[in-house]
Every structure is written in structure tokens, then in C-alpha cells.
Design a protein around this motif. Sequence first.
Motif, PDB file in Angstrom:
ATOM      1  N   UNK A  26      -8.498  13.859   5.364  1.00 39.38           N
ATOM      2  CA  UNK A  26      -9.779  13.951   6.066  1.00 39.38           C
ATOM      3  C   UNK A  26     -10.834  14.583   5.167  1.00 39.38           C
ATOM      4  N   UNK A  27     -12.074  14.508   5.603  1.00 39.37           N
ATOM      5  CA  UNK A  27     -13.174  15.079   4.817  1.00 39.37           C
ATOM      6  C   UNK A  27     -13.031  16.584   4.637  1.00 39.37           C
ATOM      7  N   UNK A  28     -12.328  17.228   5.574  1.00 42.14           N
ATOM      8  CA  UNK A  28     -12.165  18.687   5.517  1.00 42.14           C
ATOM      9  C   UNK A  28     -10.990  19.098   4.645  1.00 42.14           C
ATOM     10  N   UNK A  29     -10.188  18.122   4.157  1.00 40.03           N
ATOM     11  CA  UNK A  29      -9.071  18.442   3.286  1.00 40.03           C
ATOM     12  C   UNK A  29      -7.722  18.439   3.951  1.00 40.03           C
ATOM     13  N   UNK A  30      -7.694  18.258   5.266  1.00 38.31           N
ATOM     14  CA  UNK A  30      -6.420  18.129   5.969  1.00 38.31           C
ATOM     15  C   UNK A  30      -5.949  16.689   5.981  1.00 38.31           C
ATOM     16  N   UNK A  31      -4.915  16.433   6.769  1.00 40.56           N
ATOM     17  CA  UNK A  31      -4.355  15.085   6.846  1.00 40.56           C
ATOM     18  C   UNK A  31      -4.328  14.616   8.295  1.00 40.56           C
ATOM     19  N   UNK A  32      -4.863  13.398   8.500  1.00 39.98           N
ATOM     20  CA  UNK A  32      -4.943  12.815   9.834  1.00 39.98           C
ATOM     21  C   UNK A  32      -3.552  12.471  10.344  1.00 39.98           C
ATOM     22  N   UNK A  33      -3.442  12.343  11.660  1.00 39.15           N
ATOM     23  CA  UNK A  33      -2.142  12.194  12.305  1.00 39.15           C
ATOM     24  C   UNK A  33      -1.499  10.834  12.105  1.00 39.15           C
ATOM     25  N   UNK A  50       2.413  18.995  11.181  1.00 37.78           N
ATOM     26  CA  UNK A  50       2.562  17.813  10.325  1.00 37.78           C
ATOM     27  C   UNK A  50       1.869  18.025   8.991  1.00 37.78           C
ATOM     28  N   UNK A  51       0.780  18.809   8.991  1.00 37.72           N
ATOM     29  CA  UNK A  51       0.144  19.151   7.731  1.00 37.72           C
ATOM     30  C   UNK A  51       1.031  20.085   6.917  1.00 37.72           C
ATOM     31  N   UNK A  52       1.780  20.949   7.582  1.00 33.60           N
ATOM     32  CA  UNK A  52       2.744  21.755   6.861  1.00 33.60           C
ATOM     33  C   UNK A  52       3.784  20.914   6.157  1.00 33.60           C
ATOM     34  N   UNK A  53       4.279  19.875   6.840  1.00 32.03           N
ATOM     35  CA  UNK A  53       5.239  18.963   6.216  1.00 32.03           C
ATOM     36  C   UNK A  53       4.614  18.240   5.026  1.00 32.03           C
ATOM     37  N   UNK A  54       3.360  17.810   5.178  1.00 33.83           N
ATOM     38  CA  UNK A  54       2.678  17.101   4.083  1.00 33.83           C
ATOM     39  C   UNK A  54       2.445  18.024   2.891  1.00 33.83           C
ATOM     40  N   UNK A  99      -0.617   8.863   1.536  1.00 34.52           N
ATOM     41  CA  UNK A  99      -1.092   9.953   2.395  1.00 34.52           C
ATOM     42  C   UNK A  99      -2.449  10.463   1.931  1.00 34.52           C
ATOM     43  N   UNK A 100      -2.608  10.656   0.638  1.00 31.44           N
ATOM     44  CA  UNK A 100      -3.871  11.185   0.124  1.00 31.44           C
ATOM     45  C   UNK A 100      -4.992  10.159   0.279  1.00 31.44           C
ATOM     46  N   UNK A 101      -4.681   8.905   0.010  1.00 26.61           N
ATOM     47  CA  UNK A 101      -5.712   7.854   0.043  1.00 26.61           C
ATOM     48  C   UNK A 101      -6.155   7.523   1.469  1.00 26.61           C
ATOM     49  N   UNK A 102      -5.229   7.434   2.390  1.00 24.97           N
ATOM     50  CA  UNK A 102      -5.551   6.877   3.704  1.00 24.97           C
ATOM     51  C   UNK A 102      -5.519   7.892   4.837  1.00 24.97           C
ATOM     52  N   UNK A 158       0.776  -1.232   0.000  1.00 23.67           N
ATOM     53  CA  UNK A 158       0.000   0.000   0.000  1.00 23.67           C
ATOM     54  C   UNK A 158       0.805   1.278   0.000  1.00 23.67           C
ATOM     55  N   UNK A 159       2.137   1.155   0.090  1.00 23.23           N
ATOM     56  CA  UNK A 159       2.963   2.352   0.166  1.00 23.23           C
ATOM     57  C   UNK A 159       2.944   2.944   1.564  1.00 23.23           C
ATOM     58  N   UNK A 160       3.899   3.818   1.809  1.00 20.21           N
ATOM     59  CA  UNK A 160       3.986   4.466   3.121  1.00 20.21           C
ATOM     60  C   UNK A 160       4.880   3.699   4.071  1.00 20.21           C
TER      61      UNK A 160
END
Length: 673
Positions: A306-313, A413-417, A300-303, A246-248
Motif C-alpha cells: 500500500x501507499x503507507x508501506x503496509x500490505x493489502x489483504x 498478516x503483515x507480520x507474516x509478510x 507481494x511487493x508489486x501488487x 505474475x507469481x504468487x
Amino acid sequence: MNRLAGVTSPYLLQHADNPVDWWPWSTEAFEEAKRRDVPVLLSVGYSACHWCHVMAHESFEDEATAALMNEKFVNVKVDREERPDVDAVYMEAVQAATGQGGWPMTVFLTPDAEPFYFGTYFPPEPRHGMPSFPQVLDGVHRAWTDRRGEVAEVAGKIVRDLGERQLTHNADEKPGEDELAQALLGLTRDYDATRGGFGGAPKFPPSMAVEFLLRHYARTGAEGALQMAADTCERMARGGIYDQLGGGFARYSVDREWIVPHFEKMLYDNALLCRAYAHLWRATGSDLARRVALETADFMVRELRTNEGGFASALDADSEDPATGAHVEGAYYVWTPAQLREVLGEADAELAVECYGVTAEGTFEEGASVLQLPRREGPDADSDRLASIRERLLVARAERPAPGRDDKVVAAWNGLAIAALAEVGAYFDRPDLIAAAVGAGDLLVRLHMDARARLARTSKDGQVGANAGVLEDYADVAEGFLVLASVTGEGVWLEFAGFLLDHVLGQFVEAESGALFDTAADAEQLIRRPQDPTDNAAPSGWTAAAGALLSYAAQTGAEPHRTAAERALGIVKALGPRVPRFIGHGLAVAEAALDGPREVAVVGEVLGDLHRTALLGTAPGVVVAAGPPDSGELPLLAGRGLVAGRPAAYVCRGFVCDAPTTDPAELAAKLSG
């Protein structure tokens, strides 16, 4: 339900149904401890922490243990990812007192928040020389009741000792050639030439050190630096720490060979490694590096989006084992030969066993193996067949109970992403990845930034958390916005980065020394104001701020920001030659400062050949602005026009500019380091 109901932290919500009467970190909790004249039991962890879950199940869900905790203590539960300041202060105390630390962290405090007894995981009964958790609770209670003066003396001494700790920082001395050469020598001494990486087990992905090595190679041509970076990245990508289906990447490897990971997947690891592999491809053209960078971005994008467009921890290490119903570490990811045969049939299972290093005895537990990619190249005739095998295994794995997800959006962490996805999208012509980066940036501006451009640390489900951003939040989000400005040509991202970095100058920098603190000057006052220039799992806020300040100064000509960046780098001169593994990001920023960094204005196009060539420049820390002629959006474009009606690139370095060029090959040569 206890007092944790309704908070935004998924980790705290996991404990909302405990029989323990948990409080979140708050003034009210310590006032309650004073009223009852009892100590505070501080428990710190995070949602993807395996041993945090174990201790919760064994002790915090146990009625008898909870009754003992409730009777004798005020119990405070902290998510270290929401309150890194609280975690840092008390972890420093734990490490000073015991010589080690980790999570779960268990600290007993006076009602004035002064620590006096420390630990990490405690078992429910005595084990391996460790006291049981009920024994610890009883012992601390008796000490508080019968030897109060001794407890107060210990607590006071710990706080005084922490307050007397000083950093060696000289803002007037920047790191130079000698310090960076010594840092490279130090990394070479720690390098594992057989397996890649640095040091022994457990082995963590050295993302920041890899960035330093790539930049050092670009600036000096040191082949050994490139070799260490490339070999380390290859060993990780072929090991079990990388998800071959799955990557990551998982958090770390428990062994020196990168075979068996600690299975949680963290956003910060994957953002940093995605960018590192993209930069390795940029330097070498490695197909493996390209594949891993793209697969990690897609993961990262697939898993994690979040619904709001950010990235979960994070994704948890544990998940339900379908065979037993128990939550087991790694259950989602590992395979036995029999499971491969069930999905693939005999012939393809035999190839999968060979390709992925699956053994009859297993490389993990209970005869299961973590998938690796041990052979360098498969037979050409097998490529389509192997792709089919991977796809079928991925489909079968998706039917297993998935690991839990911590949906908390952490600003840093979202800044890094954002930085990683924007760059990878630009490098490989993936506008969808750039769009994902922009979406996360929009969320941070809309939800995490207030009217004065102050950052909130976290949000969840579109609800902003109560905790203020710390230095790494301002620095990493500014870095993400600076990359968005370079990739999209939209000056608003540079403007937002400037707002954040002005807060860094005003709230986090000590004017006299140039040193940086992890919390703002007006933040909640703890027993010590945390200040750590060394990298942990992600770049330190101190050196991340130095990097963002340096890039912003190169984009805008802002002298206060350049001066602050150079003064902050004094700590790299002190620590780089001594502990290069733990200040890799600072070393990478120092490479950029030594090289300039170079400034490139691309006039007349966005994401055309010249612009993409500029973004692919390997010169350390090169900054890029792109847009229409004489644009007012980005300062580097001011006063610059087309050349003979064609898009042109202007390269400057150290107050000296070259003649503009319209030739991508000529531009690439100017930016090759």
C-alpha cells in the motif's frame, strides 16, 4: 447509503450502497433489535469471497429482499478479517449445528446475541434442495413471532453447549520425540503420493505442515519428511494454483491435482508460502524453490504493498470479462489457444500451449485453461524464447480489467509478510525486500501500536480501525519483528517484540492452565471467549504465540517467556499425533523446542558471510543476533568480541556454548540440524 458508509473495511464498504439497512457489529445494533423486538440477521464474509459477492448481488442488492430484511430484522454485516473473534464464535456454532461451515455465513440471533438458526449461502429461489433466502427470512420471522419460547430454548441450549466445550490441554506435558514421530506417521498416511499435498479436493496449501516436515528432517534426517515437503512444493509450483506469469499463489485448488484454483490471492497464503519455499531452498538448494520464493516476494511487493508501506489483504477472485462485461471468477488469469495466438503468433503460441498445459477443450470453463508448468525442464534452447513468451503474456494480461484489491492492512498478516520478506531478502541478497519488510514494520509501530504497545487489528489508507488486535496479531507481528531483529541487527525490533509478548502473557494466557485465548481478557465479551489451537489458513494464534515466545526467550534469556511457550505446547502433545494436518505450526515450534533452539551471536558484521551463514542454518528455530562487539542492542551479543580482530560467531544450545569460530563453513556445520 446505509450505516456502513465511512467504515474502514473494504468488504463493508462494498455493501454501503445496498438497500439493506446494514449496521456494523455494535452494541447499538443489538439495542435496536431489543427496542423493535426483532431478531438480528448476522451476515459474515470477506472482500475476496466469490459466493459472498454472488449472494450480495442476488439478495442484498434486490429491493424486495432488502425490504423484507429491513422490516423483520436488524441486519448486521461483519468482515471476518476485521472481527475474527465474532466470526470464530458463530462459525463454531454453525459447524456444531450443521456439521459444516463457510462464507458467506448467515446466522440469526436473539437481541442478546444468542444464535438460533444457521446457514451459509442461500439462493434467491429454491435450488438443489435449498430453500430460497426469502423463504428463510419468512420462516425465521414466523418462528420468532409464533414460537418465541421454542426459539429461546434453542438459543439457550446452543450457548450452554458451546460454553461446556473443553480443550484437552496439559501444560505440564510437552511434546517429545514420540509425539513428533506419530505426527509424521499421521501426515504420511494422509499424504497424496501421486499429486502431493494432503487429503482430497478441495486442496489447500499445507504451509505449516511443510515447515514442520522441513524442521523434522533437519533435526532427525528423516528423508521421507523432506520428500513429502519437496514434492508437495513442486506440484503446487507447477500447478494452476501458482500464477505462472505474475507469481504468487491462489487461495486453494478445487481439484486434487492443483490445476484449477479458487482465484483469490491472500496475503497470508503468499507470506507463508514465500517463507516455506525459501526454507525448502535453504534445505535442498532447489532452483525451483528459489525462483518461487523470489517471485512470490516480488508479487507481494508489486501488487499488495500500500501507499503507507503496509500490505493489502487480498486480490479478488472475480474480475470483469472484457468480452461480456460480467464479473467472472478467474477472468484475469485464464487463456484460450486463440488468445495465445493473438498475443504470440502461431509459432510461439504452439510452444506456449505445450509449455503451460493449455488445451483445446480447456482446463477451466468456456474452453479456457489455467496456466500450469507440467514439464519439469524445458529444452535449453527454448529458455530465452520462453522468457519472452512469459513477458509478452504478462504485458497482455495487464491490459485486462484487474481484480479488485482489499486495501485493508491486517496486523497479523503483515507480520507474516515481514518475516518472509526479511528472510528472503537476506538469503538472496535483495536489500529491497528487507527494506519493504522494514517499511511494513514501521507502519505497524507508527499506526497500529498505541502508547501502551496495544495493537489495532486493521488500518486502511493510513486510518487505524476501531477493532482491537487478537492473539494472532500479537504473535505474528512479534514473529515478524524478531526476524527483523535477526536480519537487520537493530535491537529496537526485539524491544518491540518484547512489548507485544508481554501483552500476550498478561492478557491472553490463562495463568492456571497455561492455555491461550484468541481475545484479550479485557476485550468485548461475546457469548463465548474464542479459543482455537488448530491452524486454519494461517497458524493459530495459540501456537504462533508459542513460537514467538520461544524465540524471544532464546534471544533474551527471559525465563517467563520460555515457560509460557513450553506450557502452551502441551496442546501439541495432545493434538499432534491425532490431527497433525491441523496443528502443523505447533509441531514446527515443538521441533524448535526439542532442538534448543540454538542461539547464534555473530559479532563484527551485519549481513556479511558469517551472518548470512547463520541465517541459513537449518537447525529448527535457530535464533540469530548480529552486530558490533559487546553491543548493548541485542542481549546475545553482550560480552562477546572479535576473535583475532576478525568477525566471529558464537553458538550456544541448552546453556552450553561452543568455541567461537571465524569460519563460515565451520559455522554452517554447527547449524546443519
